[in-house]
Enzyme design. Structure first.
Site, PDB file in Angstrom:
ATOM      1  CB  THR A  98     -63.312 -21.205  35.014  1.00 18.47           C
ATOM      2  OG1 THR A  98     -64.506 -21.411  34.149  1.00 18.47           O
ATOM      3  CG2 THR A  98     -63.592 -22.792  35.496  1.00 18.47           C
ATOM      4  CB  VAL A 100     -57.834 -23.760  40.458  1.00 18.50           C
ATOM      5  CG1 VAL A 100     -57.013 -25.232  41.089  1.00 18.50           C
ATOM      6  CG2 VAL A 100     -57.486 -23.873  39.019  1.00 18.50           C
ATOM      7  CB  ILE A 134     -57.068 -20.955  35.121  1.00 18.26           C
ATOM      8  CG1 ILE A 134     -56.959 -21.987  33.856  1.00 18.26           C
ATOM      9  CG2 ILE A 134     -56.861 -21.892  36.191  1.00 18.26           C
ATOM     10  CD1 ILE A 134     -58.650 -22.472  34.193  1.00 18.26           C
ATOM     11  CE  LYS A 135     -61.734 -15.023  40.272  1.00 20.93           C
ATOM     12  NZ  LYS A 135     -62.977 -14.705  40.795  1.00 20.93           N
ATOM     13  CB  ILE A 136     -53.892 -20.080  40.653  1.00 20.25           C
ATOM     14  CG1 ILE A 136     -54.914 -20.304  39.541  1.00 20.25           C
ATOM     15  CG2 ILE A 136     -53.694 -20.038  41.506  1.00 20.25           C
ATOM     16  CD1 ILE A 136     -53.725 -21.414  37.987  1.00 20.25           C
TER      17      ILE A 136
END
Length: 333
Positions: A98, A100, A134-136
């Site tokens: 998911t 950011v 967490i995709k950044i």
């Protein structure tokens, strides 16, 4: 004979790159990845209007009375990403990525806060953080944010990664997973060279991921390498053996119908050892990115594109929120 997809799944973790729940049901991957563009595409599908409505209602209940519409929609962006992620996790055994808000890509503190908030939303549904990546974006600030989060036990997937420098900086920061892009690198080289045919090992995106994968295995880095952003199935086949490959449904379908022998191209038990240990501090990182025109342009383009997708999603959510309010007014009269 087994299909190419079946053979690939036996040597590489196949990940579905989509927010389409029906596609995930069909191909049954272990993991799935989403991004703002994919969430936007799914949100436009009438089949998912109930999910959008649930996200808006949850956002309304989580905020105090009297908040502005803009604050509500800002909250709803997080909620809709988590609602889609929750539904995806009901269909797979592994992890969902998911992302950011891309507009925070150059703000370490804001990225950390947003990531914690997303994890807390998942926690409210009883979903363990072990199942979330967490995709950044792979900016310097993004990598530093991910380094902080990893120390808190929040696993990260660093995306929009286009060169070796970004990859090594992530590995040195002990990031769980990186997503080096393949197709977007190919796109850039096609435009710059005027050459249309980069086949097999000549594909610059394939070359980039292969270099990163081999270096990581030589040095014993624990960071997983997940090839992403494909333009054709040949790119996927050239990276058979990579830790993970995240693949769009149209290519999963194509691979599922193709037969023949799939040759493993990448091997974690690589024999050759590099004598060079690369380190990039902030100055080195920024200089490397400045000198790499392709990586700089594609990183900027990716952040801009994902930011626009979020803005369009905000407009869609605001429109739907207004429709719901109008329906309530009509029902009350």
């Amino acid at each position: 004979m087994k299909s190419i997809l079946e053979q690939l799944s036996s040597i590489t973790t196949v990940v579905a790159d989509t927010g389409d729940l029906d596609a995930i049901k069909k191909f049954q991957p272990r993991d799935a990845t989403t991004n703002p563009s994919l969430i936007l595409a799914a949100a436009k599908n009438p089949d998912y209007v109930k999910l959008i409505d649930q996200s808006l209602e949850s956002s309304r209940k989580s905020l105090p009375n009297g908040v502005s519409e803009s604050e509500l929609i800002k909250e709803a962006i997080d909620q809709v990403s988590v609602f889609f992620g929750k539904e995806i996790l009901n269909l797979i055994s592994g992890r969902v990525s998911t992302e950011v808000d891309a507009r925070l890509s150059f703000d370490t503190d804001a990225t950390v806060k947003k990531a914690r908030k997303l994890i807390n939303h998942y926690k409210s549904f009883g979903i363990d953080k072990e199942r979330i990546l967490i995709k950044i974006a792979s900016t310097w600030e993004g990598i530093k944010a991910a380094e902080i989060l990893e120390k808190e036990g929040i696993r990260c997937n660093l995306t929009l990664l286009f060169n070796f420098c970004q990859a090594v900086a992530c590995a040195n920061a002990k990031i769980t997973l990186i997503s080096p892009f393949v197709g977007r690198i190919l796109d850039w080289h096609k435009v710059k060279t005027g050459k249309d045919n980069f086949s097999g090992k000549e594909d610059p995106g394939v070359i980039s991921v292969t270099k990163i994968y081999n270096y990581f295995k030589e040095k014993g880095f624990k960071t997983e390498v997940m090839g992403a952003s494909f333009r054709n199935v040949d790119e996927i086949k050239e990276l058979a053996g990579c830790d993970l490959l995240t693949i769009a449904p149209k290519f999963l379908d194509e691979l599922s119908k193709e037969e023949g022998e799939l040759i493993k191209k990448l091997d974690e038990n690589i024999q050759s050892k590099s004598s060079i240990d690369y380190e990039f501090d902030e100055k080195d990182f920024r200089l490397s990115m400045l000198e790499d025109q392709m990586a700089s342009e594609k990183l900027s383009e990716g952040i801009t594109g994902f930011s626009k997708a979020i803005e369009e999603l905000e407009e869609l959510l605001l429109k739907r929120f207004s429709e719901i309010n109008n329906q309530k007014l009509i029902s009350a009269t």
